[in-house]
Design an enzyme around this catalytic site. Structure first.
Site, PDB file in Angstrom:
ATOM      1  N   THR A 124       0.836  -1.210   0.000  1.00 13.02           N
ATOM      2  CA  THR A 124       0.000   0.000   0.000  1.00 13.02           C
ATOM      3  C   THR A 124       0.868   1.256   0.000  1.00 13.02           C
ATOM      4  O   THR A 124       2.013   1.226   0.473  1.00 13.02           O
ATOM      5  CB  THR A 124      -0.910   0.018   1.256  1.00 13.02           C
ATOM      6  OG1 THR A 124      -1.457   1.316   1.431  1.00 13.02           O
ATOM      7  CG2 THR A 124      -0.144  -0.344   2.518  1.00 13.02           C
ATOM      8  N   ASP A 125       0.300   2.353  -0.478  1.00 10.36           N
ATOM      9  CA  ASP A 125       1.048   3.620  -0.430  1.00 10.36           C
ATOM     10  C   ASP A 125       1.215   4.117   1.009  1.00 10.36           C
ATOM     11  O   ASP A 125       2.053   4.983   1.273  1.00 10.36           O
ATOM     12  CB  ASP A 125       0.374   4.695  -1.294  1.00 10.36           C
ATOM     13  CG  ASP A 125      -1.002   5.121  -0.797  1.00 10.36           C
ATOM     14  OD1 ASP A 125      -1.571   4.431   0.086  1.00 10.36           O
ATOM     15  OD2 ASP A 125      -1.528   6.142  -1.292  1.00 10.36           O
ATOM     16  N   GLU A 126       0.436   3.547   1.936  1.00  6.28           N
ATOM     17  CA  GLU A 126       0.522   4.028   3.324  1.00  6.28           C
ATOM     18  C   GLU A 126       1.872   3.707   3.960  1.00  6.28           C
ATOM     19  O   GLU A 126       2.226   4.277   4.992  1.00  6.28           O
ATOM     20  CB  GLU A 126      -0.644   3.488   4.150  1.00  6.28           C
ATOM     21  CG  GLU A 126      -1.965   3.938   3.560  1.00  6.28           C
ATOM     22  CD  GLU A 126      -3.187   3.756   4.452  1.00  6.28           C
ATOM     23  OE1 GLU A 126      -3.049   3.798   5.674  1.00  6.28           O
ATOM     24  OE2 GLU A 126      -4.280   3.590   3.887  1.00  6.28           O
ATOM     25  N   TYR A 149      -1.350  -0.194  11.241  1.00  2.00           N
ATOM     26  CA  TYR A 149      -1.652  -0.869   9.969  1.00  2.00           C
ATOM     27  C   TYR A 149      -0.522  -0.648   8.971  1.00  2.00           C
ATOM     28  O   TYR A 149       0.033  -1.593   8.392  1.00  2.00           O
ATOM     29  CB  TYR A 149      -2.977  -0.345   9.380  1.00  2.00           C
ATOM     30  CG  TYR A 149      -3.140  -0.633   7.895  1.00  2.00           C
ATOM     31  CD1 TYR A 149      -3.327  -1.934   7.448  1.00  2.00           C
ATOM     32  CD2 TYR A 149      -3.087   0.396   6.938  1.00  2.00           C
ATOM     33  CE1 TYR A 149      -3.454  -2.212   6.079  1.00  2.00           C
ATOM     34  CE2 TYR A 149      -3.212   0.132   5.588  1.00  2.00           C
ATOM     35  CZ  TYR A 149      -3.392  -1.175   5.155  1.00  2.00           C
ATOM     36  OH  TYR A 149      -3.513  -1.444   3.813  1.00  2.00           O
ATOM     37  N   LYS A 153       2.165  -3.331   7.268  1.00  8.91           N
ATOM     38  CA  LYS A 153       2.296  -3.523   5.815  1.00  8.91           C
ATOM     39  C   LYS A 153       3.737  -3.235   5.371  1.00  8.91           C
ATOM     40  O   LYS A 153       4.278  -3.904   4.489  1.00  8.91           O
ATOM     41  CB  LYS A 153       1.324  -2.615   5.053  1.00  8.91           C
ATOM     42  CG  LYS A 153      -0.150  -2.963   5.210  1.00  8.91           C
ATOM     43  CD  LYS A 153      -0.542  -4.311   4.608  1.00  8.91           C
ATOM     44  CE  LYS A 153      -0.492  -4.319   3.099  1.00  8.91           C
ATOM     45  NZ  LYS A 153      -1.038  -5.588   2.546  1.00  8.91           N
TER      46      LYS A 153
HETATM   47  P1  NAD Z   1     -10.385  -6.370   3.117  1.00  6.60           P
HETATM   48  O1  NAD Z   1     -10.240  -6.109   4.584  1.00  6.60           O
HETATM   49  O2  NAD Z   1     -11.648  -6.004   2.423  1.00  6.60           O
HETATM   50  O3  NAD Z   1     -10.138  -7.933   2.840  1.00  6.60           O
HETATM   51  C1  NAD Z   1      -9.134  -8.663   3.492  1.00  6.60           C
HETATM   52  C2  NAD Z   1      -9.398 -10.145   3.239  1.00  6.60           C
HETATM   53  O4  NAD Z   1      -8.343 -10.899   3.867  1.00  6.60           O
HETATM   54  C3  NAD Z   1     -10.712 -10.659   3.859  1.00  6.60           C
HETATM   55  O5  NAD Z   1     -11.400 -11.459   2.939  1.00  6.60           O
HETATM   56  C4  NAD Z   1     -10.251 -11.468   5.060  1.00  6.60           C
HETATM   57  O6  NAD Z   1     -11.134 -12.528   5.393  1.00  6.60           O
HETATM   58  C5  NAD Z   1      -8.904 -11.978   4.570  1.00  6.60           C
HETATM   59  N1  NAD Z   1      -8.003 -12.322   5.690  1.00  6.60           N
HETATM   60  C6  NAD Z   1      -7.732 -11.574   6.790  1.00  6.60           C
HETATM   61  N2  NAD Z   1      -6.884 -12.246   7.599  1.00  6.60           N
HETATM   62  C7  NAD Z   1      -6.602 -13.421   6.983  1.00  6.60           C
HETATM   63  C8  NAD Z   1      -5.766 -14.518   7.322  1.00  6.60           C
HETATM   64  N3  NAD Z   1      -5.074 -14.542   8.472  1.00  6.60           N
HETATM   65  N4  NAD Z   1      -5.685 -15.545   6.464  1.00  6.60           N
HETATM   66  C9  NAD Z   1      -6.397 -15.554   5.294  1.00  6.60           C
HETATM   67  N5  NAD Z   1      -7.213 -14.545   4.943  1.00  6.60           N
HETATM   68  C10 NAD Z   1      -7.316 -13.483   5.781  1.00  6.60           C
HETATM   69  O7  NAD Z   1      -9.130  -5.659   2.455  1.00  6.60           O
HETATM   70  P2  NAD Z   1      -9.004  -4.928   1.025  1.00  6.60           P
HETATM   71  O8  NAD Z   1      -9.406  -3.509   1.172  1.00  6.60           O
HETATM   72  O9  NAD Z   1      -9.616  -5.777  -0.022  1.00  6.60           O
HETATM   73  O10 NAD Z   1      -7.415  -4.936   0.859  1.00  6.60           O
HETATM   74  C11 NAD Z   1      -6.763  -6.063   0.287  1.00  6.60           C
HETATM   75  C12 NAD Z   1      -5.264  -5.832   0.278  1.00  6.60           C
HETATM   76  O11 NAD Z   1      -4.961  -4.650  -0.454  1.00  6.60           O
HETATM   77  C13 NAD Z   1      -4.681  -5.634   1.674  1.00  6.60           C
HETATM   78  O12 NAD Z   1      -3.436  -6.294   1.732  1.00  6.60           O
HETATM   79  C14 NAD Z   1      -4.489  -4.116   1.775  1.00  6.60           C
HETATM   80  O13 NAD Z   1      -3.429  -3.799   2.636  1.00  6.60           O
HETATM   81  C15 NAD Z   1      -4.180  -3.773   0.328  1.00  6.60           C
HETATM   82  N6  NAD Z   1      -4.541  -2.416  -0.100  1.00  6.60           N
HETATM   83  C16 NAD Z   1      -5.800  -1.931   0.107  1.00  6.60           C
HETATM   84  C17 NAD Z   1      -6.146  -0.664  -0.344  1.00  6.60           C
HETATM   85  C18 NAD Z   1      -7.544  -0.125  -0.164  1.00  6.60           C
HETATM   86  O14 NAD Z   1      -7.797   1.036  -0.484  1.00  6.60           O
HETATM   87  N7  NAD Z   1      -8.502  -0.905   0.319  1.00  6.60           N
HETATM   88  C19 NAD Z   1      -5.191   0.127  -1.001  1.00  6.60           C
HETATM   89  C20 NAD Z   1      -3.897  -0.394  -1.209  1.00  6.60           C
HETATM   90  C21 NAD Z   1      -3.592  -1.675  -0.754  1.00  6.60           C
HETATM   91  P1  TYD Z   2     -10.234   5.072   5.100  1.00  6.99           P
HETATM   92  O1  TYD Z   2     -11.305   4.693   4.131  1.00  6.99           O
HETATM   93  O2  TYD Z   2     -10.252   4.452   6.464  1.00  6.99           O
HETATM   94  O3  TYD Z   2      -8.834   4.802   4.365  1.00  6.99           O
HETATM   95  P2  TYD Z   2      -7.316   5.190   4.818  1.00  6.99           P
HETATM   96  O4  TYD Z   2      -7.315   5.614   6.224  1.00  6.99           O
HETATM   97  O5  TYD Z   2      -6.629   3.877   4.648  1.00  6.99           O
HETATM   98  O6  TYD Z   2      -6.887   6.246   3.872  1.00  6.99           O
HETATM   99  O7  TYD Z   2     -10.248   6.634   5.305  1.00  6.99           O
HETATM  100  C1  TYD Z   2     -10.079   7.508   4.192  1.00  6.99           C
HETATM  101  C2  TYD Z   2     -10.017   8.930   4.724  1.00  6.99           C
HETATM  102  O8  TYD Z   2     -11.300   9.259   5.290  1.00  6.99           O
HETATM  103  C3  TYD Z   2      -9.011   9.099   5.843  1.00  6.99           C
HETATM  104  O9  TYD Z   2      -8.424  10.394   5.718  1.00  6.99           O
HETATM  105  C4  TYD Z   2      -9.842   9.037   7.113  1.00  6.99           C
HETATM  106  C5  TYD Z   2     -11.178   9.624   6.678  1.00  6.99           C
HETATM  107  N1  TYD Z   2     -12.374   9.073   7.365  1.00  6.99           N
HETATM  108  C6  TYD Z   2     -13.310   9.944   7.924  1.00  6.99           C
HETATM  109  O10 TYD Z   2     -13.166  11.188   7.866  1.00  6.99           O
HETATM  110  N2  TYD Z   2     -14.409   9.406   8.528  1.00  6.99           N
HETATM  111  C7  TYD Z   2     -14.617   8.076   8.634  1.00  6.99           C
HETATM  112  O11 TYD Z   2     -15.637   7.642   9.244  1.00  6.99           O
HETATM  113  C8  TYD Z   2     -13.651   7.188   8.045  1.00  6.99           C
HETATM  114  C9  TYD Z   2     -13.837   5.685   8.114  1.00  6.99           C
HETATM  115  C10 TYD Z   2     -12.546   7.738   7.410  1.00  6.99           C
END
Ligand code: NAD
Ligand code: TYD
Length: 341
Positions: A124-126, A149, A153
């Site tokens: 992730t970019d985080e 988090y 990562k």
């Molecule tokens: P999500 O929380 O929606 O899904 C995570 C999945 O992982 C779930 O299905 C959960 O059951 C499974 N999981 C959790 N723990 C597990 C374990 N111990 N063993 C097997 N499976 C397990 O997450 P997401 O938003 O779909 O993100 C997916 C990936 O992409 C993550 O690695 C996250 O860090 C990365 N990512 C997410 C974003 C975003 O904006 N959501 C951006 C960049 C990177």
């Molecule tokens: P989020 O979707 O949790 O993603 P990330 O923290 O990984 O970027 O949050 C996106 C942005 O929105 C972040 O700046 C936090 C803000 N946020 C709120 O203002 N209110 C909320 O209830 C949530 C969940 C996030």
């Protein structure tokens, strides 16, 4: 190819499994523990596809990981499985270390032992931390994660680097900005705001709402991951982003307006501790090396997303009953301003 997708029942993983099944000839094995964030309804319609198999399992369980890699003759791994929500990591960091760090390390070791030929780490970019007003994250920006988090990562991302450097294990790493789209769990900003607005509930914006995120439609993230899987350079790190920076408050106002609700629902609440100010991605490397470009602009992507949540009310209403209520009360009860979902 026989591809193991970990975390394929989550938001991005499910979209990626759907992309794989929609084309090509790959066999897809979805390995997912089904935590609170994993939902097999995200894969409705895929179950009967002869190229798809679901295996419930934990990436921290070495024996289970070894078995699935061997039984399914896995050639490539795309690793999504993770604890993914920053706010939850503030409440309880330990599971983030166990799943994101230890789970990734076990998956790497077992994949290497099994002779896996490509391993994509969905980072992730985080991991880069926070930007000020100027500048973009590039692949060489030093890692400076700020939330538990992001730190977990970053540790996993660096473990992947070490497997490439030490063992020449063919890891490819992606670092993407914030995703949005269908099947996103309604604890994240966009689906939370849509669901609350549809129920005329307060819309809890953290701090002054001026934090900036760079939003990318989930299917564009998935096409980028797929390109990296097939054509990326082993050891390569690829930033992925939408070139689409927006302040949270602007985004929430757009959603409210689109849903025809009142902006009076917007409620400023106590800020997230350690809240990163701004993320913005320079995606020119993946663009020049692999020819990737996002295809969905933000207005179209947001419209599609809102329509999906309107058409799939059952999906998120079911999630928002039960355990989710407890979560919401705990996370938002003492921030002030917001009351239950
Ligand atoms: P999500 O929380 O929606 O899904 C995570 C999945 O992982 C779930 O299905 C959960 O059951 C499974 N999981 C959790 N723990 C597990 C374990 N111990 N063993 C097997 N499976 C397990 O997450 P997401 O938003 O779909 O993100 C997916 C990936 O992409 C993550 O690695 C996250 O860090 C990365 N990512 C997410 C974003 C975003 O904006 N959501 C951006 C960049 C990177
Ligand atoms: P989020 O979707 O949790 O993603 P990330 O923290 O990984 O970027 O949050 C996106 C942005 O929105 C972040 O700046 C936090 C803000 N946020 C709120 O203002 N209110 C909320 O209830 C949530 C969940 C996030």
């Amino acid at each position: 190819m026989n591809i193991l997708v970990t975390g394929g029942a989550g938001f991005i993983g499910a979209n990626y499994v759907r992309l794989l099944l929609a084309g090509g000839e790959d066999r897809v094995v979805n390995f997912d523990l089904l935590t609170y964030a994993g939902n097999l309804e995200n894969l409705a319609g895929c179950e009967d596809n002869p190229r798809y198999r679901f295996v419930r399992g934990d990436v921290r369980d070495r024996a289970a990981v070894r078995a699935v890699l061997a039984d399914e003759k896995i050639e490539a791994v795309v690793h999504f499985a993770a604890e993914s929500h920053v706010d939850r990591s503030v409440e309880g960091p330990e599971v983030f270390v166990l799943t994101n760090v230890l789970g990734t390390e076990i998956l790497l070791e077992e994949s290497r032992a099994a002779g896996v030929e490509r391993f994509v780490m969905v980072s992730t970019d985080e991991v880069y931390g926070s930007l000020g007003r100027e500048g973009l994250f590039v692949e060489t920006t030093p890692l400076a994660p700020n939330s538990p988090y992001a730190a977990s990562k970053a540790a996993a991302d660096l473990m992947c680097r070490s497997f490439f450097k030490t063992f020449n294990f063919p890891v490819l790493t992606t670092r993407c900005s914030n995703n949005y789209g269908p099947y996103q769990f309604p604890e994240k900003l966009i689906p939370l705001m849509i669901a609350n607005a549809l129920e005329d509930k307060p819309l809890p914006v953290y701090g002054d709402g001026r934090n900036v995120r760079d939003w990318l439609y989930v299917q564009d993230h998935c096409t980028a991951i797929d390109l990296v899987l097939r054509r990326g350079r082993p050891g390569g790190i690829y930033n992925i982003g939408g070139c689409n920076e927006m302040q949270n408050i602007t985004l929430v106002e757009m959603l409210v307006d689109r849903l025809g609700k009142s902006r009076d629902l917007i409620t400023f609440v106590k800020d997230r501790p350690g809240h990163d100010q701004r993320y913005a991605i320079d995606a020119s490397l993946i663009s020049s090396e692999l020819g990737w470009q996002p295809s969905v602009d933000f207005a179209a992507g947001l419209a599609r997303t809102v329509d999906w949540y309107l058409a799939n009310r059952d999906w998120w209403e079911k999630i928002r009953s039960g355990a989710y209520m407890e979560y919401y009360a705990k996370m938002y009860g003492d921030r002030g301003g917001a009351t239950g979902p």
